[in-house]
Scaffold this active site. Structure first.
Site, PDB file in Angstrom:
ATOM      1  N   GLU A   1      -0.696 -18.280  49.717  1.00 25.09           N
ATOM      2  CA  GLU A   1      -0.019 -18.785  48.520  1.00 25.09           C
ATOM      3  C   GLU A   1       1.074 -17.831  48.049  1.00 25.09           C
ATOM      4  O   GLU A   1       2.040 -18.261  47.409  1.00 25.09           O
ATOM      5  CB  GLU A   1      -1.029 -19.041  47.393  1.00 25.09           C
ATOM      6  CG  GLU A   1      -1.994 -20.188  47.655  1.00 25.09           C
ATOM      7  CD  GLU A   1      -1.313 -21.543  47.835  1.00 25.09           C
ATOM      8  OE1 GLU A   1      -0.123 -21.674  47.479  1.00 25.09           O
ATOM      9  OE2 GLU A   1      -1.968 -22.464  48.331  1.00 25.09           O
TER      10      GLU A   1
ATOM     11  N   HIS B   1       4.722 -21.837  52.976  1.00 25.02           N
ATOM     12  CA  HIS B   1       3.519 -21.844  53.807  1.00 25.02           C
ATOM     13  C   HIS B   1       3.882 -21.955  55.289  1.00 25.02           C
ATOM     14  O   HIS B   1       3.339 -21.249  56.139  1.00 25.02           O
ATOM     15  CB  HIS B   1       2.634 -23.038  53.438  1.00 25.02           C
ATOM     16  CG  HIS B   1       1.836 -22.868  52.188  1.00 25.02           C
ATOM     17  ND1 HIS B   1       0.980 -21.815  51.981  1.00 25.02           N
ATOM     18  CD2 HIS B   1       1.745 -23.653  51.075  1.00 25.02           C
ATOM     19  CE1 HIS B   1       0.395 -21.949  50.793  1.00 25.02           C
ATOM     20  NE2 HIS B   1       0.847 -23.052  50.224  1.00 25.02           N
TER      21      HIS B   1
ATOM     22  N   GLU C   1       5.958 -25.736  50.104  1.00 20.84           N
ATOM     23  CA  GLU C   1       5.274 -25.955  51.377  1.00 20.84           C
ATOM     24  C   GLU C   1       6.028 -25.312  52.541  1.00 20.84           C
ATOM     25  O   GLU C   1       5.419 -24.899  53.533  1.00 20.84           O
ATOM     26  CB  GLU C   1       5.075 -27.449  51.627  1.00 20.84           C
ATOM     27  CG  GLU C   1       4.254 -28.180  50.568  1.00 20.84           C
ATOM     28  CD  GLU C   1       2.852 -27.614  50.369  1.00 20.84           C
ATOM     29  OE1 GLU C   1       2.344 -26.927  51.290  1.00 20.84           O
ATOM     30  OE2 GLU C   1       2.265 -27.845  49.295  1.00 20.84           O
TER      31      GLU C   1
END
Length: 420
Positions: A219, A193, A190
């Site tokens: 991604e 991201h 994460e």
């Protein structure tokens, strides 16, 4: 003065959409991470109202005339790329009536909220009713990976995700008391991201051209962090002392053993816990079920049986009657279809980036092990993050790596890591 009247009007409209989207993103994070359960119905209604307002704004009749007029105006290359992205978002929005946007938002919120308890209770039939309508170590590693805590935070939710906007990125994870391995990699995933969002071009932050290029590229950032960097021997050697400081000095937390843990291949029930080799099988399974549903070849009631069949065929695992670890395990179908292939596209792009990175920096692993992650961050910032949506996806990949997506790099990465 340049003639940009139509373009400037469009820019103002998309600036408003960005700001409304900011409110929606933070409300969505709160709904998943902080909101008390009884608040869901009111929050769902408020979110649906906001979605309808944004849909009305982007489908207003005058936008088509402004888009046509702006094509004839004096725009620089970045503005013309922004106009291309405006048109793309306008076209996509006009495919959906406002009534469907509202119904989808309400159904998704109710389905996701109910999923939290239905998964725990192995309750496929209960979920089906909704489906038809639709911390310390982690913080230290996030700091190591360059996450800007003045522009985001880490919290806990039932399903890990990254949301928010570039100025306020929200990450969530989940923990198991008996296994820190997956939660740590979830945080690293994460954070990839989040670094992408925080690295997008600031001068375009409120315009479509300043957004992430695609979810496949998004991604690719999370998997660059998790699979390419996070599971590399250099990075594991770097964080091994941090782990031992938190959990005690024991052989299990030596760098070599961590490398074995993070490259262990073992088919399992859960996609988000899957190893790098088994993960694509989970994605293919979901994609094939989604395609069959969309094409009308199966009904929602058929999902468990098809899931069982494909899990046995692809991974040799029996999931009959185990909805919790089978077709109820993911949150994605409560909100959207067609996302799962983004994970494998991202893995292929990430392998392609690192093939270039390793050619440019042959001593990459040694530099990472010594605590110097700048080659990775600098390359991603220059070639991916700062580019936003200035280029189409293929052109972005070509400018960064010299070619469009080439799965040969992913295969070479897997062979080197698992057969080398």
């Amino acid at each position: 003065m340049l003639n940009q009247k139509a373009y400037q009007s469009l820019s103002h409209t998309f600036q408003r959409l960005h700001r409304f989207g900011h409110l929606g993103a933070i409300a969505g994070w709160d709904q998943a991470a902080m909101m008390p359960p009884k608040g869901n119905e009111a929050r769902a209604a408020a979110q649906a109202e906001l979605q309808v307002l944004m849909h009305q704004l982007i489908t207003a009749p005058q936008l088509q005339e402004q888009l046509q007029a702006a094509e004839q105006e004096d725009l620089d290359p970045a503005q013309r790329a922004n106009l291309r992205e405006m048109r793309r978002e306008w076209q996509q929005a006009n495919l959906l009536p406002a009534e469907l946007v509202e119904a989808k938002s309400l159904a998704a919120a109710r389905c996701e909220h109910a999923w939290r308890s239905q998964r725990q209770g192995n309750d496929w039939q209960g979920f089906l009713l909704n489906f038809r309508e639709v911390r310390d170590l982690g913080l230290e590693v996030m700091q190591l990976l360059g996450f800007d805590f003045d522009a985001g935070r880490l919290d806990v939710s039932n399903h890990p995700f990254c949301g928010g906007v570039p100025e306020d990125v929200r990450i969530t994870t989940r923990y198991r008391e008996d296994d820190f391995v997956q939660s740590l990699m979830g945080i690293i995933h994460e954070t990839g991201h989040a670094r992408y969002e925080q690295g997008l071009p600031r001068q375009w932050v409120e315009q479509p051209v300043g957004r992430a290029r695609s979810m496949g590229i998004h991604e690719s950032q999370s998997l660059s962090f998790e699979m390419q960097l996070g599971r590399s021997r250099g990075f594991l050697a770097l964080i091994a002392p941090l782990i031992r400081r938190r959990f005690g000095d024991q052989p299990a937390f030596e760098a070599d053993n961590l490398a074995r843990l993070y490259t262990r291949v073992e088919p399992g029930y859960i996609r988000v816990d899957a190893d790098e080799l088994c993960y694509p099988a989970h994605v293919i399974l979901r994609f094939e079920i989604e395609r069959a549903l969309i094409n009308g070849e199966i009904e929602a009631e058929d999902v468990p049986a098809l899931w069982d069949e494909k899990m046995m065929a692809y991974l040799g695992i029996d999931t009959r009657g185990n909805y919790r670890d089978g077709c109820l395990q993911d949150i994605h179908w409560t909100d959207t279809f067609g996302y799962f292939p983004s994970y494998t596209l991202g893995a292929m792009y990430a392998a392609q980036y690192f093939a270039v990175l390793r050619r440019q920096e042959p001593n990459l692993d040694a530099r990472v092990a010594a605590g110097d992650l700048s080659p990775v961050f600098d390359w991603l910032q220059a070639n991916i993050w700062s580019q936003g949506s200035l280029w189409t996806t293929d052109e972005l990949a070509r400018r960064a790596t010299g070619e469009a997506l080439n799965p040969a790099h992913y295969r070479a990465h897997l062979e080197a890591r698992y057969l080398g």
